[in-house]
Design an enzyme around this catalytic site. Sequence first.
Site, short mmCIF file in Angstrom:
data_model
loop_
_atom_site.label_atom_id
_atom_site.label_comp_id
_atom_site.label_asym_id
_atom_site.label_seq_id
_atom_site.Cartn_x
_atom_site.Cartn_y
_atom_site.Cartn_z
N ASP A 172 7.79 -28.82 -42.55
CA ASP A 172 6.54 -28.91 -41.33
C ASP A 172 7.19 -30.12 -40.56
O ASP A 172 8.10 -30.63 -40.56
CB ASP A 172 5.48 -28.94 -42.23
N ASP B 119 2.29 -21.14 -47.72
CA ASP B 119 2.43 -22.06 -48.48
C ASP B 119 1.40 -22.93 -48.91
O ASP B 119 0.14 -22.56 -48.07
CB ASP B 119 3.33 -23.32 -48.07
N CYS C 270 1.67 -12.23 -68.04
CA CYS C 270 2.71 -13.13 -67.47
C CYS C 270 3.98 -13.26 -68.37
O CYS C 270 3.98 -13.13 -69.59
CB CYS C 270 1.97 -14.50 -67.45
N CYS D 172 6.25 -15.80 -67.95
CA CYS D 172 6.95 -17.11 -67.68
C CYS D 172 6.98 -17.77 -69.11
O CYS D 172 6.51 -17.35 -70.07
CB CYS D 172 6.06 -18.04 -66.79
N CYS E 151 3.80 -18.85 -71.10
CA CYS E 151 3.05 -17.43 -71.43
C CYS E 151 3.94 -17.00 -72.92
O CYS E 151 3.41 -16.41 -73.77
CB CYS E 151 2.83 -16.57 -70.64
N HIS F 166 3.67 -22.15 -65.02
CA HIS F 166 2.87 -20.77 -65.03
C HIS F 166 2.19 -20.60 -63.68
O HIS F 166 2.28 -19.34 -63.09
CB HIS F 166 1.74 -21.09 -66.24
ZN LIG Z 1 2.71 -17.61 -67.47
#
Ligand SMILES: [Zn+2]
Length: 383
Positions: free
Chosen positions: A102, A275, A313, A315, A318, A344
């Site tokens: 930015d 963002d 999920c 990830c 998880c 996550h």
């Molecule tokens: Zn997750």
Amino acid sequence: MNSTKSFTLQTQAGSEKIGEALSAGRNGFLRLPHGDVETPVFMPVGTQAAVKCLLPGQLKEIGTQILLSNTFHLYLRPGHEDIRFHGGLHRFMGWDRPILTDSGGFQVFSLSKLNKITDEGVVFRSPLDGSEHFFTPELTVEIQEALGSDIAMVFDECAPHDAPETYIRQAMKRTYEWAKRFYKAHSKEDQMVFGIVQGGVSIPLRQESAEQITSIPFDGYAIGGLSVGEPESVTLAALEATCAYLPKDKPRYLMGVGTPELIFASVALGVDMFDCVLPTRSARHATLYTSGGKVHIKSAKYKRNREPLDPRCDCYTCRHFSRGYLQHLYARSEVSGMVLGSLHNIRFLTAMMENIRISIRERRFEAYRKAFFDRYRNQDGSE
Ligand SMILES: [Zn+2]
């Protein structure tokens, strides 16, 4: 055109001809010096040349394509010349994928004690030590060229959303003059430059600002000054008015927006980039997004919960841990809790964007949007 930077629209759902319909969502392809970015995309924020709690390797693993970093903070500490010494921001922070910086405008107006805004630039005091600094469009070009980001943002004035119209008009005029100076001063061939449309929540002012800023041939256009406290319906009306005036063949970036509700609504209006600090900040404060809605994981009710945080999920968090274990980590203020939560939350938004892109390509964006919110709202989770 420089071959290391380009934007190509691949699909626009709901429209046979690319670029025809506005309210459809678009799938695009942004070619940047440090790699390709498929849009719509969410960019995690690495304010101090680091995404809080997450390492570059972890960010890559969960599919992060591009990061945002903050010119204002890096200018104050360590200083852009220090980062140039280290070979630029990519080498300094060990991230070899694209970075957007930015311009510092937002922080100059929100974080520092302003001394004086003139047509020339802004004199402000550092929130760190009170030292005086003078930001001009030319200086923010110099800083971002030293950082070596893939996308640089123009220096603009962000007027408060509830400022009187005369003030917003004055800020817009200055933003336009600064944009012209920024464009003229910019010389780094392998760096895209995005203009920023302002205009508060007034639809005529948004249109006027969009017409002014798009008269300069920037590589992309951002929509600034929205989602800063006004109601969501007001945000979307101003956004729609702005998007109608943006060229269809250039990327569009809605600054500072990261809630699923606003992302879906904005994608439908043809926005390509987002963002927000919210997903990582929320994660550090124990608020985690799940496909069933937000969860405050610190709550004692999860102590004996053996379920994963979000069974949908993929990830690391998880796949390996229970809600009960995460509750324990957060309740003890263990750093690893914040790491697992941040991982996550970023994966949740990144996966959501992946699914949005697929749904646009397969021309079923509205169906995916409905399915997402049928699940997201139906859960008890938000206590
Ligand atoms: Zn997750």
